[in-house]
Design an enzyme around this catalytic site. Structure first.
Site, PDB file in Angstrom:
ATOM      1  N   TYR A 185       0.662  -1.277  -0.080  1.00  0.00           N
ATOM      2  CA  TYR A 185      -0.092  -0.035   0.150  1.00  0.00           C
ATOM      3  C   TYR A 185       0.786   1.177  -0.239  1.00  0.00           C
ATOM      4  O   TYR A 185       0.852   2.202  -0.896  1.00  0.00           O
ATOM      5  CB  TYR A 185      -0.888  -0.085   1.217  1.00  0.00           C
ATOM      6  CG  TYR A 185      -1.924   1.052   1.524  1.00  0.00           C
ATOM      7  CD1 TYR A 185      -2.976   1.102   0.463  1.00  0.00           C
ATOM      8  CD2 TYR A 185      -1.473   2.240   2.145  1.00  0.00           C
ATOM      9  CE1 TYR A 185      -3.897   2.475   0.722  1.00  0.00           C
ATOM     10  CE2 TYR A 185      -2.309   3.404   2.428  1.00  0.00           C
ATOM     11  CZ  TYR A 185      -3.794   3.320   1.833  1.00  0.00           C
ATOM     12  OH  TYR A 185      -4.383   4.311   1.720  1.00  0.00           O
ATOM     13  N   LYS A 189       1.150   3.924  -3.025  1.00  0.00           N
ATOM     14  CA  LYS A 189       1.088   5.325  -2.926  1.00  0.00           C
ATOM     15  C   LYS A 189       2.071   6.519  -3.091  1.00  0.00           C
ATOM     16  O   LYS A 189       2.017   7.464  -3.522  1.00  0.00           O
ATOM     17  CB  LYS A 189       0.272   5.540  -1.518  1.00  0.00           C
ATOM     18  CG  LYS A 189      -0.995   4.968  -1.268  1.00  0.00           C
ATOM     19  CD  LYS A 189      -2.151   5.428  -2.055  1.00  0.00           C
ATOM     20  CE  LYS A 189      -3.658   4.921  -1.976  1.00  0.00           C
ATOM     21  NZ  LYS A 189      -4.448   5.441  -2.594  1.00  0.00           N
TER      22      LYS A 189
HETATM   23  N1  NAD Z   1      -9.999   5.978   4.685  1.00  0.00           N
HETATM   24  C1  NAD Z   1      -8.856   6.742   5.234  1.00  0.00           C
HETATM   25  O1  NAD Z   1      -8.594   6.858   6.489  1.00  0.00           O
HETATM   26  C2  NAD Z   1      -7.830   7.014   4.201  1.00  0.00           C
HETATM   27  C3  NAD Z   1      -6.376   7.337   4.528  1.00  0.00           C
HETATM   28  C4  NAD Z   1      -5.492   7.762   3.655  1.00  0.00           C
HETATM   29  C5  NAD Z   1      -5.818   7.444   2.177  1.00  0.00           C
HETATM   30  N2  NAD Z   1      -6.877   6.955   1.891  1.00  0.00           N
HETATM   31  C6  NAD Z   1      -7.166   6.819   0.570  1.00  0.00           C
HETATM   32  O2  NAD Z   1      -8.191   7.692   0.151  1.00  0.00           O
HETATM   33  C7  NAD Z   1      -8.778   7.004  -1.059  1.00  0.00           C
HETATM   34  C8  NAD Z   1     -10.550   6.674  -0.514  1.00  0.00           C
HETATM   35  O3  NAD Z   1     -10.478   5.901   0.550  1.00  0.00           O
HETATM   36  P1  NAD Z   1     -12.008   5.075   0.988  1.00  0.00           P
HETATM   37  O4  NAD Z   1     -11.698   5.078   2.575  1.00  0.00           O
HETATM   38  O5  NAD Z   1     -13.167   6.070   0.743  1.00  0.00           O
HETATM   39  O6  NAD Z   1     -11.683   3.615   0.522  1.00  0.00           O
HETATM   40  P2  NAD Z   1     -12.878   2.673   0.295  1.00  0.00           P
HETATM   41  O7  NAD Z   1     -12.323   1.345   0.257  1.00  0.00           O
HETATM   42  O8  NAD Z   1     -13.950   2.887   1.200  1.00  0.00           O
HETATM   43  O9  NAD Z   1     -13.196   3.065  -1.297  1.00  0.00           O
HETATM   44  C9  NAD Z   1     -12.380   2.882  -2.382  1.00  0.00           C
HETATM   45  C10 NAD Z   1     -13.194   2.587  -3.683  1.00  0.00           C
HETATM   46  O10 NAD Z   1     -12.544   1.961  -4.678  1.00  0.00           O
HETATM   47  C11 NAD Z   1     -13.382   0.966  -5.396  1.00  0.00           C
HETATM   48  N3  NAD Z   1     -12.251   0.312  -6.166  1.00  0.00           N
HETATM   49  C12 NAD Z   1     -11.853  -1.100  -5.725  1.00  0.00           C
HETATM   50  N4  NAD Z   1     -11.078  -1.555  -6.648  1.00  0.00           N
HETATM   51  C13 NAD Z   1     -11.387  -0.693  -7.912  1.00  0.00           C
HETATM   52  C14 NAD Z   1     -11.093  -0.912  -9.201  1.00  0.00           C
HETATM   53  N5  NAD Z   1     -10.353  -1.811  -9.707  1.00  0.00           N
HETATM   54  N6  NAD Z   1     -11.761   0.050 -10.157  1.00  0.00           N
HETATM   55  C15 NAD Z   1     -12.406   1.012  -9.672  1.00  0.00           C
HETATM   56  N7  NAD Z   1     -12.777   1.247  -8.037  1.00  0.00           N
HETATM   57  C16 NAD Z   1     -12.230   0.410  -7.419  1.00  0.00           C
HETATM   58  C17 NAD Z   1     -13.910   0.347  -4.242  1.00  0.00           C
HETATM   59  O11 NAD Z   1     -15.288  -0.500  -4.587  1.00  0.00           O
HETATM   60  C18 NAD Z   1     -14.340   1.531  -3.207  1.00  0.00           C
HETATM   61  O12 NAD Z   1     -15.511   2.045  -3.427  1.00  0.00           O
HETATM   62  C19 NAD Z   1      -8.215   5.582  -1.015  1.00  0.00           C
HETATM   63  O13 NAD Z   1      -7.244   5.771  -2.265  1.00  0.00           O
HETATM   64  C20 NAD Z   1      -7.316   5.229   0.122  1.00  0.00           C
HETATM   65  O14 NAD Z   1      -6.238   4.655  -0.355  1.00  0.00           O
HETATM   66  C21 NAD Z   1      -7.876   6.628   2.836  1.00  0.00           C
END
Ligand code: NAD
Length: 274
Positions: A185, A189
């Protein structure tokens, strides 16, 4: 966008700078935890969204809900961001539906079944799956959709790296939980960060701004122990909520950030400050 050549701020309508009326914003992973908050925020500021996600996440249903709620055209699109043909069809369908693309938020991520496996036990398949979706998916959407914006009237791209591409994980966060932060991951990133910075200068003269938002610890019914650990390590003493990330997107998508490119807006409650 037209840049107003003045230093007389009384000529400027600052509220209007944040408006997204008439703009079309594609959100990959748009059915996810933060993706949904991005979508609501864009809609409330007058924009139309394209919810692009895998079929299981039901992007069409969410787009339909937004269309009914806001009384404007929205689109739901099923795709895998790591498949070029899917991304090209997304671009073509959006241009056909709206005649324009003004912004792209790459909010997808892949969590495999063995996502939290120890580093020593991480399989090639899991490593590849994480890199494929997170990094290659961002490359493809930037190339295909960002390329369209660069060839037309420009736009704003927001990519989403992670706290763990900015700093290393504090492993104490996971004490007493079955959570962790896989190296795959962080590595994926880190690639997203480098790609974003590259594109910020590459497209700087083509009216495409490329920025990043780094969320951190967005609460999602986490185990109590994790939330306690997190709060103890966080300068603001708590986890965050998805709506607290979305405000950053309104800034970066809109004319309010007209002179901002290559930036990583870190929404981490101060985590990376100490
Ligand atoms: N939640 C956190 O605390 C956090 C912290 C730092 C970074 N992030 C980043 O923020 C972004 C959003 O995070 P989140 O918490 O909403 O994640 P989440 O897992 O809730 O949402 C991710 C979405 O990506 C979709 N997805 C997965 N594989 C896919 C593919 N091959 N094609 C298209 N869509 C696909 C999933 O269906 C899901 O709806 C992500 O990139 C995550 O890495 C999140």
């Amino acid at each position: 966008m037209e840049v107003v050549r003045t230093n007389d701020s009384s000529e400027i309508d600052f509220r209007k700078k944040f408006e997204l009326e008439g703009k079309v914003i594609i959100i990959t992973g748009g059915s996810g935890l933060i993706g949904k908050a991005f979508a609501e925020a864009v809609c409330q500021y007058g924009g139309s969204v394209v919810i692009a996600d895998i079929p299981k996440a039901e992007p069409r249903d969410f787009a339909e809900q937004l269309e009914n709620k806001y009384g404007r055209k929205m689109v739901g699109f099923e795709l895998d961001v790591a498949i070029r043909e899917d991304v090209m069809k997304l671009r073509d369908d959006v241009v056909k539906a709206f005649g324009r693309i003004d912004g792209l938020i790459n909010s997808h991520q892949n969590k495999t079944a063995r996502f939290f496996a120890n580093f020593e036990e991480y399989t090639d398949e899991d490593w590849d799956a994480v890199i494929e979706t997170n990094l290659k998916g961002t490359f493809l959407t930037c190339q295909v959709i960002g390329g369209w914006m660069a060839n037309n009237s420009g736009g704003s791209i927001i990519n989403i790296p992670s706290t763990y591409s900015v700093v290393a994980p504090n492993q104490n966060l996971y004490t007493g939980t079955n959570l962790g932060c896989p190296a795959a991951y962080s590595a994926s990133k880190g690639g997203v960060m480098a790609l974003s910075q590259y594109l910020a200068t590459y497209w700087s003269t083509r009216n495409v701004r490329v920025n990043q938002i780094t969320p951190h610890g967005v609460w999602n019914n986490h185990q109590e122990r994790f939330e306690q650990n997190f709060s103890g390590l966080s300068p603001l003493g708590r986890m965050s909520y998805s709506h607290e990330v979305a405000g950053a997107a309104l800034f970066l998508l809109s004319d309010a950030s007209s002179y901002v490119t290559g930036h990583n807006l870190i929404v981490d409650g101060g985590w990376t400050t100490w």
